[in-house]
Design a protein around this motif. Structure first.
Motif, PDB file in Angstrom:
ATOM      1  N   ALA A 147      -3.476   2.599  -0.931  1.00 44.43           N
ATOM      2  CA  ALA A 147      -5.008   3.180  -0.415  1.00 44.43           C
ATOM      3  C   ALA A 147      -4.841   4.539  -0.111  1.00 44.43           C
ATOM      4  CB  ALA A 147      -5.611   2.476   0.585  1.00 44.43           C
ATOM      5  N   LEU A 148      -3.738   4.999   0.596  1.00 48.67           N
ATOM      6  CA  LEU A 148      -3.486   6.400   0.771  1.00 48.67           C
ATOM      7  C   LEU A 148      -3.075   7.237  -0.434  1.00 48.67           C
ATOM      8  CD1 LEU A 148      -3.329   8.608   2.659  1.00 48.67           C
ATOM      9  CD2 LEU A 148      -0.822   7.950   3.376  1.00 48.67           C
ATOM     10  N   ASP A 149      -2.397   6.649  -1.328  1.00 48.73           N
ATOM     11  CA  ASP A 149      -1.928   7.102  -2.555  1.00 48.73           C
ATOM     12  C   ASP A 149      -2.991   7.509  -3.348  1.00 48.73           C
ATOM     13  OD1 ASP A 149       0.276   7.944  -4.623  1.00 48.73           O
ATOM     14  OD2 ASP A 149      -0.533   6.518  -5.692  1.00 48.73           O
ATOM     15  N   VAL A 150      -4.193   6.638  -3.475  1.00 41.70           N
ATOM     16  CA  VAL A 150      -5.216   6.937  -4.388  1.00 41.70           C
ATOM     17  C   VAL A 150      -6.118   8.155  -3.814  1.00 41.70           C
ATOM     18  CG1 VAL A 150      -7.626   5.921  -4.807  1.00 41.70           C
ATOM     19  CG2 VAL A 150      -5.708   4.687  -5.167  1.00 41.70           C
ATOM     20  N   LEU A 151      -6.163   8.023  -2.530  1.00 44.45           N
ATOM     21  CA  LEU A 151      -6.907   9.348  -1.735  1.00 44.45           C
ATOM     22  C   LEU A 151      -6.283  10.546  -1.892  1.00 44.45           C
ATOM     23  CD1 LEU A 151      -7.606   7.497   1.727  1.00 44.45           C
ATOM     24  CD2 LEU A 151      -9.073   8.050  -0.108  1.00 44.45           C
ATOM     25  N   LEU A 152      -4.844  10.482  -1.844  1.00 49.35           N
ATOM     26  CA  LEU A 152      -3.952  11.955  -2.229  1.00 49.35           C
ATOM     27  C   LEU A 152      -4.198  12.242  -3.704  1.00 49.35           C
ATOM     28  CD1 LEU A 152      -0.979  10.889   0.018  1.00 49.35           C
ATOM     29  CD2 LEU A 152      -2.644  12.663   0.430  1.00 49.35           C
ATOM     30  N   THR A 198      -2.431  14.884   6.748  1.00 45.46           N
ATOM     31  CA  THR A 198      -1.735  14.135   5.561  1.00 45.46           C
ATOM     32  C   THR A 198      -0.266  13.865   5.745  1.00 45.46           C
ATOM     33  OG1 THR A 198      -1.587  16.259   4.600  1.00 45.46           O
ATOM     34  CG2 THR A 198      -3.527  14.927   4.098  1.00 45.46           C
ATOM     35  N   ALA A 199       0.380  14.831   6.511  1.00 49.78           N
ATOM     36  CA  ALA A 199       1.766  14.348   6.642  1.00 49.78           C
ATOM     37  C   ALA A 199       2.093  13.137   7.351  1.00 49.78           C
ATOM     38  CB  ALA A 199       2.676  15.662   7.254  1.00 49.78           C
ATOM     39  N   VAL A 200       1.154  12.998   8.734  1.00 56.24           N
ATOM     40  CA  VAL A 200       1.185  12.079   9.510  1.00 56.24           C
ATOM     41  C   VAL A 200       0.816  10.640   8.683  1.00 56.24           C
ATOM     42  CG1 VAL A 200       0.194  10.849  11.509  1.00 56.24           C
ATOM     43  CG2 VAL A 200       1.180  13.336  11.734  1.00 56.24           C
ATOM     44  N   LEU A 201      -0.220  10.698   7.831  1.00 47.97           N
ATOM     45  CA  LEU A 201      -0.782   9.546   7.366  1.00 47.97           C
ATOM     46  C   LEU A 201       0.429   8.898   6.275  1.00 47.97           C
ATOM     47  CD1 LEU A 201      -4.369  10.484   6.464  1.00 47.97           C
ATOM     48  CD2 LEU A 201      -3.664   8.878   7.984  1.00 47.97           C
ATOM     49  N   LYS A 202       0.868  10.112   5.516  1.00 47.92           N
ATOM     50  CA  LYS A 202       2.083   9.497   4.847  1.00 47.92           C
ATOM     51  C   LYS A 202       3.333   8.717   5.440  1.00 47.92           C
ATOM     52  CE  LYS A 202       1.136  13.542   1.779  1.00 47.92           C
ATOM     53  NZ  LYS A 202       1.865  14.844   1.095  1.00 47.92           N
TER      54      LYS A 202
END
Length: 179
Positions: free
Chosen positions: A137-142, A121-125
């Motif tokens: 899209a990532l914000d929604v998943l988080l 998750t740190a890498v994705l952010k």
């Protein structure tokens, strides 16, 4: 705390020389409410296990292997992966993974993405921010807590006769030592 540490030390001592470390699943009465195995959400047929491998020696690092697994329509495990040899391929892997995950969530809105520790998750952010892509899209998943960190589940749900709870140590419980 002392009792927990003493048991951990005993398990480590008694596991010395064993191929599979001694371990114990903690009972519900031993775990704080909502911790350990209680942190696991209900299973979904859409669930995904996700792992990244990075090269810290590359200037700025490079996430070169994006691997994941899930059950296909026939119930068999599928193991796709994207390789990245440079920044452009790393960005493409990020976009491809998040796009694929978005499409999968349309079919399985209750799916979760399991990973071990905070690296993924740190890498994705970091990459979404650096590349300026797929941030929403990532914000929604988080925000919707789609990602499930199995490190916390294991750390608070098991006592393991290993010096660390890293994946390489814990996996010895089910696959033996690496060669």
């Amino acid at each position: 705390v002392f009792a927990r540490l003493r048991e951990q030390a005993r398990l480590q001592r008694d596991s010395a020389g064993r191929e599979v470390a001694l371990h114990r699943v903690l009972g519900a009465e031993e775990v704080e409410a909502g911790r350990g195995l209680a942190m696991l959400p209900p299973a979904s047929p859409g669930d995904v296990c996700f792992d990244l491998e990075g090269d810290p020696l590359e200037v700025g690092g490079l996430e070169y292997l994006w691997g994941f697994t899930y059950r296909g329509e026939d119930g068999a495990l599928v193991y796709p992966a994207w390789w990245a040899h440079d920044r452009a391929e790393e960005r493409a892997a990020l976009e491809s993974f998040l796009d694929w995950l978005g499409e999968r969530r349309e079919k399985y809105p209750d799916l979760h993405v399991y990973h071990y520790a905070s690296y993924e998750t740190a890498v994705l952010k970091h990459l979404a921010g650096r590349e300026g892509t797929r941030e929403d899209a990532l914000d929604v998943l988080l925000r919707e807590q789609v990602f499930v960190d199995l490190y916390g589940v294991v750390r608070h749900g098991l006592r393991v006769g290993e010096p660390r709870y890293s994946l390489k140590n814990v996996e010895r419980l089910y696959r033996g030592a690496r060669a």
